[in-house]
Design a protein around this motif. Sequence first.
Motif, PDB file in Angstrom:
ATOM      1  N   GLN A  26       0.837  -1.196   0.000  1.00 20.80           N
ATOM      2  CA  GLN A  26       0.000   0.000   0.000  1.00 20.80           C
ATOM      3  C   GLN A  26       0.873   1.248   0.000  1.00 20.80           C
ATOM      4  O   GLN A  26       2.092   1.172  -0.086  1.00 20.80           O
ATOM      5  CB  GLN A  26      -0.916  -0.014   1.235  1.00 20.80           C
ATOM      6  CG  GLN A  26      -1.853  -1.216   1.275  1.00 20.80           C
ATOM      7  CD  GLN A  26      -2.684  -1.236   2.545  1.00 20.80           C
ATOM      8  OE1 GLN A  26      -2.393  -0.526   3.495  1.00 20.80           O
ATOM      9  NE2 GLN A  26      -3.732  -2.050   2.554  1.00 20.80           N
TER      10      GLN A  26
ATOM     11  N   SER B 103       2.183   5.104  -1.277  1.00 15.01           N
ATOM     12  CA  SER B 103       2.533   5.767  -2.538  1.00 15.01           C
ATOM     13  C   SER B 103       3.843   5.225  -3.096  1.00 15.01           C
ATOM     14  O   SER B 103       4.573   4.488  -2.420  1.00 15.01           O
ATOM     15  CB  SER B 103       2.656   7.280  -2.306  1.00 15.01           C
ATOM     16  OG  SER B 103       3.656   7.543  -1.329  1.00 15.01           O
TER      17      SER B 103
ATOM     18  N   TYR C 141      -1.797  -2.232  -4.121  1.00 13.84           N
ATOM     19  CA  TYR C 141      -2.807  -1.271  -3.691  1.00 13.84           C
ATOM     20  C   TYR C 141      -2.191   0.114  -3.550  1.00 13.84           C
ATOM     21  O   TYR C 141      -2.535   0.871  -2.647  1.00 13.84           O
ATOM     22  CB  TYR C 141      -3.414  -1.715  -2.350  1.00 13.84           C
ATOM     23  CG  TYR C 141      -4.088  -3.062  -2.410  1.00 13.84           C
ATOM     24  CD1 TYR C 141      -5.320  -3.213  -3.040  1.00 13.84           C
ATOM     25  CD2 TYR C 141      -3.487  -4.186  -1.859  1.00 13.84           C
ATOM     26  CE1 TYR C 141      -5.941  -4.453  -3.108  1.00 13.84           C
ATOM     27  CE2 TYR C 141      -4.097  -5.429  -1.925  1.00 13.84           C
ATOM     28  CZ  TYR C 141      -5.323  -5.560  -2.554  1.00 13.84           C
ATOM     29  OH  TYR C 141      -5.939  -6.783  -2.626  1.00 13.84           O
TER      30      TYR C 141
ATOM     31  N   SER D   1      -1.398   4.002  -4.187  1.00 17.80           N
ATOM     32  CA  SER D   1      -2.275   5.138  -4.464  1.00 17.80           C
ATOM     33  C   SER D   1      -1.428   6.390  -4.628  1.00 17.80           C
ATOM     34  O   SER D   1      -0.199   6.374  -4.459  1.00 17.80           O
ATOM     35  CB  SER D   1      -3.278   5.313  -3.323  1.00 17.80           C
ATOM     36  OG  SER D   1      -2.603   5.468  -2.083  1.00 17.80           O
TER      37      SER D   1
ATOM     38  N   ASN E  43      -3.376  -0.737 -10.018  1.00 13.96           N
ATOM     39  CA  ASN E  43      -3.256  -0.155  -8.689  1.00 13.96           C
ATOM     40  C   ASN E  43      -4.389   0.849  -8.504  1.00 13.96           C
ATOM     41  O   ASN E  43      -5.404   0.792  -9.200  1.00 13.96           O
ATOM     42  CB  ASN E  43      -1.887   0.507  -8.518  1.00 13.96           C
ATOM     43  CG  ASN E  43      -0.792  -0.504  -8.198  1.00 13.96           C
ATOM     44  OD1 ASN E  43      -0.701  -1.002  -7.086  1.00 13.96           O
ATOM     45  ND2 ASN E  43       0.047  -0.805  -9.194  1.00 13.96           N
ATOM     46  N   LYS E  44      -4.210   1.786  -7.588  1.00 10.15           N
ATOM     47  CA  LYS E  44      -5.201   2.834  -7.357  1.00 10.15           C
ATOM     48  C   LYS E  44      -4.563   4.200  -7.562  1.00 10.15           C
ATOM     49  O   LYS E  44      -4.910   5.175  -6.894  1.00 10.15           O
ATOM     50  CB  LYS E  44      -5.756   2.719  -5.938  1.00 10.15           C
ATOM     51  CG  LYS E  44      -6.452   1.399  -5.666  1.00 10.15           C
ATOM     52  CD  LYS E  44      -6.959   1.310  -4.227  1.00 10.15           C
ATOM     53  CE  LYS E  44      -7.651  -0.017  -3.961  1.00 10.15           C
ATOM     54  NZ  LYS E  44      -8.131  -0.126  -2.561  1.00 10.15           N
ATOM     55  N   LEU E  45      -3.647   4.264  -8.499  1.00 12.18           N
ATOM     56  CA  LEU E  45      -2.919   5.502  -8.762  1.00 12.18           C
ATOM     57  C   LEU E  45      -3.816   6.480  -9.514  1.00 12.18           C
ATOM     58  O   LEU E  45      -4.698   6.075 -10.278  1.00 12.18           O
ATOM     59  CB  LEU E  45      -1.655   5.202  -9.567  1.00 12.18           C
ATOM     60  CG  LEU E  45      -0.661   4.267  -8.861  1.00 12.18           C
ATOM     61  CD1 LEU E  45       0.400   3.784  -9.837  1.00 12.18           C
ATOM     62  CD2 LEU E  45      -0.008   4.957  -7.676  1.00 12.18           C
ATOM     63  N   ASN E  46      -3.552   7.766  -9.336  1.00 10.87           N
ATOM     64  CA  ASN E  46      -4.374   8.777  -9.997  1.00 10.87           C
ATOM     65  C   ASN E  46      -3.525   9.976 -10.379  1.00 10.87           C
ATOM     66  O   ASN E  46      -2.300   9.959 -10.249  1.00 10.87           O
ATOM     67  CB  ASN E  46      -5.524   9.202  -9.083  1.00 10.87           C
ATOM     68  CG  ASN E  46      -5.036   9.657  -7.716  1.00 10.87           C
ATOM     69  OD1 ASN E  46      -4.053  10.400  -7.613  1.00 10.87           O
ATOM     70  ND2 ASN E  46      -5.698   9.217  -6.665  1.00 10.87           N
TER      71      ASN E  46
ATOM     72  N   ASN F  58      -5.791   1.842 -13.655  1.00 12.77           N
ATOM     73  CA  ASN F  58      -5.654   2.829 -12.584  1.00 12.77           C
ATOM     74  C   ASN F  58      -6.726   3.902 -12.762  1.00 12.77           C
ATOM     75  O   ASN F  58      -7.730   3.681 -13.444  1.00 12.77           O
ATOM     76  CB  ASN F  58      -4.254   3.432 -12.591  1.00 12.77           C
ATOM     77  CG  ASN F  58      -3.206   2.478 -12.023  1.00 12.77           C
ATOM     78  OD1 ASN F  58      -3.118   2.303 -10.813  1.00 12.77           O
ATOM     79  ND2 ASN F  58      -2.418   1.858 -12.895  1.00 12.77           N
ATOM     80  N   SER F  59      -6.507   5.055 -12.152  1.00 13.82           N
ATOM     81  CA  SER F  59      -7.445   6.166 -12.298  1.00 13.82           C
ATOM     82  C   SER F  59      -6.719   7.412 -12.783  1.00 13.82           C
ATOM     83  O   SER F  59      -7.026   8.536 -12.364  1.00 13.82           O
ATOM     84  CB  SER F  59      -8.136   6.450 -10.948  1.00 13.82           C
ATOM     85  OG  SER F  59      -8.887   5.338 -10.530  1.00 13.82           O
TER      86      SER F  59
END
Length: 1217
Positions: free
Chosen positions: A714, A716, A736, A738, A760-763, A784-785
């Motif tokens: 998790q 960054s 996970y 971000s 992942n949940k990167l934005n 991702n986002s």
Amino acid sequence: MMVKVKSVLLIFFSFKVLCCEGCWKQESEALLGLNSRLGYPLFWIDGTDCCHWEGVECNKTTRRVASLNLNGRRDYYPHGQWYLNYSDFTVFNDLKTLNLSFTNTAGCAKSEGLENLQVLDLSYNILNNAASVQSCLDGLSSIKSLYLSFNGFNATSFHVFETLSSKLLNLEVLDISANYLTNEILPSLGGFTSLKKLDLSQIGLNSDLHIQGRLKLNFILLICRVFYCNNLDYFQGTYHAGLWSKLMNLEVLDMSNNNFNDSDIGTALSGFLSLSSVNLKYSQMTPRSILNISKLRSLEVLDLGLNELDESILWSLENDGFAWPTGLKVLGLSSNSFSNNFLSSLWGIGSLESLDLSSNNLEGSLNISGLSALINLQILDLSGNQISHFVVHQGSKSLSRLDVLALDNNMINGSMLRKSLWAFSSIRVLSLTNNEFEGTMVAEDFSDLSKLEHLALDHSSNLENEFFKSVGELTSLKVLSLSECGINGTLPAADWSKLKKLEELDITFNKFVGPLPLSFFNMTSLLKLDLSHNHFTGNFSSNLASLTSLEYFGFTENQFEVPISFTPFANHSNLKFIYGEGNRVILDSKPTFQTWIPKFQLQVLSLSSTTITDSLPLPKFLLYQYNLTTLDFTSCKLDGEFPNWLFKNNTKMSEFIVRNCSFTGTFKPPLHPLPSMRRIDVSDNVITGQIPSKNISSIFPNLRFLNMSINEIQGSISHEFGQMKLLDTLDLSDNYLSGEIPKNISWDRSSLRFLRLSNNKLNGPVFPTLSALKHLEQLYLDGNSFSGSIPSGFSNTSLLALDISNNHFVGKLPNVVGNLTNLVALSMSNNHLEGSMPAGLVELESLVYLDISQNDFTGLVPSFVNSSVRSIHLSNNRLSGLSKRMFSESSSIWILDLRYNQITSNIHSLVQDLSFTVLNFLLLKGNHFSGQIPKQICQLVGLTILDLSHNNFSGSIPTCLGTIPFKNDYPLQSQMIYGGFYSRSKDSLPYVQEKANFTTKKRSYTYTGNILAYMSGIDLSHNKLTGNIPSELGNLTKIRALNLSHNSLTGKIPATFSGLVQVESLDLSFNKLSSKIPSQLNELNSLAVFSVAHNNLSGETPERKGQFITFDESSYEGNPFLCGPPLSKSCHPERTTPVILPNGSYSDRDSGGLMDMYDFFVSFGVSYTLVLLVIGAILYINPYWRGAWFYYVELVSTNSYYFIEDNLRKLSNRGNT
């Protein structure tokens, strides 16, 4: 006295201050700076002794850098030319050797300051003119050896050598080969009077001279010496200034790969009195060329290979005085046309020590009596012929000094081998690789060679395991190699224990099965044992303990069971290398809970294998290993927390791979740096926590590969990755993570070539942060986002693969994407991109894979006439039409996916364009295509999946569809294609896999990668097709899915459908099919889904056997005239068992109780009226239901019509009978 002592101490301490762990500190720093400027091509580790670095050698006394090798680093240098600045090397005061080959060097500057440099290699560069050559050599007066081959300079540069000859007074070795210089270079070389070795190979020398005007006399003499002149005696008598008179010290001359057709080389070179070695290989020699070769009286080495010579040429010259030089020691005659008779011509060169007759026309039975005169012969190469055996006349002397015999690539007769080898009783090395042995050959055939130490039989055929039964007789052997010989069966229990001197045994890449024999473990001198790539079985037991000398043990890709404790290796004090990938790691049969202390210190432990249990303990002996450089436990399913202590204990570790090992816990780097670490792969575990954000760049300063994917990490992405200057591969996918991508990851000196952050949940925005990564080749950001648009300045020309699918990118595709000239694969699916597709995109020369599906693109599907794209995925957009011409004869497309767009037209032109291609998948589902399915579609013989469903096609199904095989003839080949793409330079792109969405078994599946090679099907459902189903479709024996539902097809179900032996899904529902269901269909043993629902079928359902037992009523519903199980309607109602009433009488099931008939009719009339009123009101209010009502009225009318028609036909038939 004290003053002297102090002086000595001062000098000593000064030396210690300047030195850095062995080498001088300032030189170490200079090397690191040089490596940085070159883009880090070498793995040099700060803080270690630079004298041990790759390509660096130091003076053993002063510890200063004496030799620096930078060759072969072209891939690391920036694109274009490099101008060498010698000031980068002036700090190396003792530098004597500098290798700068393959560095794209185009010129030099500041060549002063290298007074001690003696050897300079500038070959394979771009010094293609006189100025560039001179710029690199001015001021280097100490040079003794100079290499300038393959630079591209030509005859216009010859005058530079006249200038250099007055400066390079100590030059002893000059290599200017493989430049197009021609004969004009020769007079410029006379000034190099110190030359001992000269390489003029492949420079365009020839005997076709065109001399015009007045020439310098020394040049005329040179030409007459190198070639031949009728008036040579005149020149010799008058002048004495030839090239040979200047190069008096020349010993080695290489003039191979030129054209000396009909030139008298012997006479031309006779003036070089010190000449001992001449190479004339591949120089188009003729009889005149070699006639006077004996004039080279000092010659010891002569190579005449590849000149189409044969014995008839030599025999014809004997009357003219031809003879071999009397002092010749090495003679190379490879790749000529000498036959068996030639050996008798070698009697005059008794001094010969090495003879190469490889790749000639020696064949069959070879009489080697002619070699008996070569009493000093030590090396004989007869490889590349067709020799079967040898014959020796009685009384002939044996080759008593012969040490090495090469018989590779022949056709040796095994049954005559022992007798053939009698004449070679002294040989120590025998090579018989790549032979097609005839007859039976066993180890005993070599038993008469009492001095034999090295026997190589690799890559030979017709060897059996019987060979090993007598292997114990080869007691002098030190090396035995039988790799890739196709030997099968078990390894015989021979007397291996007699091989007391055997040090190396290689039986890799064979087909051995079963356990190793017990006697195999008694070879006590064995240092290297490699059993890799066989099918050996069994457990490593205590027998292995007897091989106590073993240093290298390879057993990759077998079926051994390796105990995780490693206790069988407990007594191996010399063991350093273990390679055991692809076996089974098991728990010990008698588990030990004690930690044993090994006697060995491993350097490499590679055991990527499978396990037969859910988890295994990490071997405890690793607690006592401190010299590991490579550790690989891939897929061993080791339980417990991540072993961070391995980093702490093994400071020389360079590769750490524990992929798919089930480790839990956190990844914690050690407190001290690991400068040797280059590769870390901890993917596919259960690592939690965050990526270390402090000091990871200083702990792993030279890390190049990091894979932490498929974990549960998790937080960054650490900014530390931006400071890892050598990192070229980073994979953090499937975690996970971000937040945003750190901006410093794209610093100017970043070496990143591969970056994967998928799933992942990167934005946040991606561009322009990653646009600055100038070396980036593969970028995967899918799942991702990420947001933002693709900037117009994005033009990374190094990119091979780009995947930004499943994100939130917006806007239009800029035209600049057409500048991604090396792009092979592009995936932008499932974003919010819009507008039309740039024409430059589809015309990218290297582009093979294109996926921009699930966006909002509009306009026409672009033309791919000038495209190299093979996979086109444009589904789920708003494309409205096709270009006039879509493909050309040169198109190599294999998948076209246009599903779910708004394309309105027929497909005649498209199919015509595709008829020239090797298309495998045509997916046009969910558009507005209309018209008939053209017969030209049958020309697409490579089709495996055809999906035309959910369109407006009309007319009949082309009968010729039954002629398309719908099968993949090369599934393994296709697996390689669909499972991963390659760039033009063969770079693997394993994360770019082919995919195809197809509906089968009433569900939609997306087939990806290898499985596509085995899928085939046709879907024509949800159209307006009419007519009968062609019986020819029954010929599709390889098809796995056939869907013709939701059309208006009539007639019978073809009985030929019983031939669809591999079909798994057959859907004929919602048509107007009539008559009976063919009973033969129950022979379809692969059928998993079957539906003929909602047709006009009649008669009995197929017998419930095989797969048809699994089909329920839904497969047949909507056919009112069908009967039989699983339907509730019986086909034989007269056989229904009557019901017995309580009073003992019988009654039908249809009998009802007593009821007042008046009440029945009144209630029936009122109910009927109310129903009609309600139905009328509903139909008046709701037009949709009104349409549905009339549809069902029509359906009932149609069914009634066919019911009456069928019954009338039956009555008529009965009346006729």
